[in-house]
Enzyme design. Structure first.
Site, PDB file in Angstrom:
ATOM      1  N   ASN A  52    -100.046  56.903 -82.499  1.00  0.00           N
ATOM      2  CA  ASN A  52     -98.609  57.162 -82.464  1.00  0.00           C
ATOM      3  C   ASN A  52     -98.015  57.277 -83.858  1.00  0.00           C
ATOM      4  O   ASN A  52     -97.184  58.153 -84.130  1.00  0.00           O
ATOM      5  CB  ASN A  52     -97.894  56.059 -81.679  1.00  0.00           C
ATOM      6  CG  ASN A  52     -98.193  56.114 -80.196  1.00  0.00           C
ATOM      7  OD1 ASN A  52     -98.582  57.158 -79.671  1.00  0.00           O
ATOM      8  ND2 ASN A  52     -98.015  54.997 -79.502  1.00  0.00           N
ATOM      9  N   ALA A  72     -94.476  54.381 -88.505  1.00  0.00           N
ATOM     10  CA  ALA A  72     -95.036  53.142 -87.948  1.00  0.00           C
ATOM     11  C   ALA A  72     -94.868  53.133 -86.434  1.00  0.00           C
ATOM     12  O   ALA A  72     -94.033  53.852 -85.884  1.00  0.00           O
ATOM     13  CB  ALA A  72     -94.335  51.932 -88.563  1.00  0.00           C
ATOM     14  N   ASP A  73     -95.682  52.318 -85.792  1.00  0.00           N
ATOM     15  CA  ASP A  73     -95.563  52.146 -84.345  1.00  0.00           C
ATOM     16  C   ASP A  73     -95.941  50.716 -84.004  1.00  0.00           C
ATOM     17  O   ASP A  73     -96.908  50.176 -84.553  1.00  0.00           O
ATOM     18  CB  ASP A  73     -96.475  53.121 -83.587  1.00  0.00           C
ATOM     19  CG  ASP A  73     -96.215  53.076 -82.088  1.00  0.00           C
ATOM     20  OD1 ASP A  73     -95.066  53.359 -81.680  1.00  0.00           O
ATOM     21  OD2 ASP A  73     -97.144  52.757 -81.329  1.00  0.00           O
ATOM     22  N   THR A  74     -95.161  50.096 -83.123  1.00  0.00           N
ATOM     23  CA  THR A  74     -95.376  48.699 -82.762  1.00  0.00           C
ATOM     24  C   THR A  74     -95.541  48.539 -81.249  1.00  0.00           C
ATOM     25  O   THR A  74     -94.785  49.123 -80.476  1.00  0.00           O
ATOM     26  CB  THR A  74     -94.191  47.826 -83.226  1.00  0.00           C
ATOM     27  OG1 THR A  74     -94.042  47.929 -84.647  1.00  0.00           O
ATOM     28  CG2 THR A  74     -94.413  46.360 -82.855  1.00  0.00           C
ATOM     29  N   ALA A 109     -98.904  49.629 -86.528  1.00  0.00           N
ATOM     30  CA  ALA A 109     -99.664  50.559 -87.359  1.00  0.00           C
ATOM     31  C   ALA A 109     -98.704  51.223 -88.334  1.00  0.00           C
ATOM     32  O   ALA A 109     -97.581  51.566 -87.981  1.00  0.00           O
ATOM     33  CB  ALA A 109    -100.334  51.622 -86.501  1.00  0.00           C
TER      34      ALA A 109
END
Length: 207
Positions: A52, A72-74, A109
């Site tokens: 992502n 970023a991806d959480t 990420a």
């Protein structure tokens, strides 16, 4: 201080990520990617968040020049289940009840691209959080104090959230969505120092 002419582009609509960068004195431009994120229980969570973050960074990279793009991806996991953003308020309350007295893991990420050199760097950071026990009758009382629920897991550990979310192991800022320590290491991997992008305001001589 080294002068850097590259711009910082945040490929995210997350207010918290933008606030983290600004709190560190890093001026940036926000360009949301508009990409659809994947969410698949059959894929390891680290691969999901990295995928992502990558597609968001690459989408925005095509739109800018002379810049470093940060995306970023959480996502959150609980008992092996991957949990993203709640669908609505009812779903967010369900998650809060589900997390009561439990441990959850937060994975973020980060993917960065230096558009000028085409150098890329990425990584995933994990933090563990213990959620306090919440009586069913207090869910409705506590929920409105936790702020917007439009985030992975439907919670915020800031503000009133600090009453519920404790015993953090790992990066606090990773839970917010952007670990600055991890970001600095990723900058170093492509030959940049994030400190060079910090703008320190001039102090008022009369202050």
């Amino acid at each position: 201080m080294t002068k850097i002419n590259k711009k910082i582009i945040l490929a995210s609509a997350s207010k918290r990520r933008a606030e983290i960068l600004l709190s560190c004195g890093i001026v940036h431009t926000i360009i949301p990617s508009g990409m659809d994120e994947i969410m698949d229980q059959t894929i390891p969570i680290k691969k999901i968040v990295l995928h992502n973050a990558k597609i968001k960074a690459e989408a925005v990279t095509k739109k800018v020049k002379n810049a470093v793009v940060i995306s970023a991806d959480t996502l959150v996991t609980h008992d092996g289940e991957i949990i993203g953003k709640p669908k609505d308020e009812r779903d967010a309350k369900r998650l809060l009840k589900k997390f009561s007295g439990e441990n959850i893991e937060v994975f973020t990420a980060i993917y960065i691209v230096d558009v000028t050199t085409s150098k890329k760097s990425y990584g995933v950071t994990k933090s563990d959080v213990r959620v306090a026990k919440i009586n069913d009758k207090n869910i409705n009382k506590i929920f409105p104090l936790l702020g917007p629920y439009d985030k992975a897991g439907g919670f915020s550990i800031e503000g009133a959230g600090s009453i519920l979310f404790d015993d953090i192991r790992g990066s606090y800022f990773n839970i917010l969505g952007l670990s600055m320590m991890a970001l600095r290491r990723l900058f170093e991997k492509i030959g940049l120092d994030i400190i060079d992008f910090v703008t320190i305001p001039l102090q008022d001589k009369n202050s």
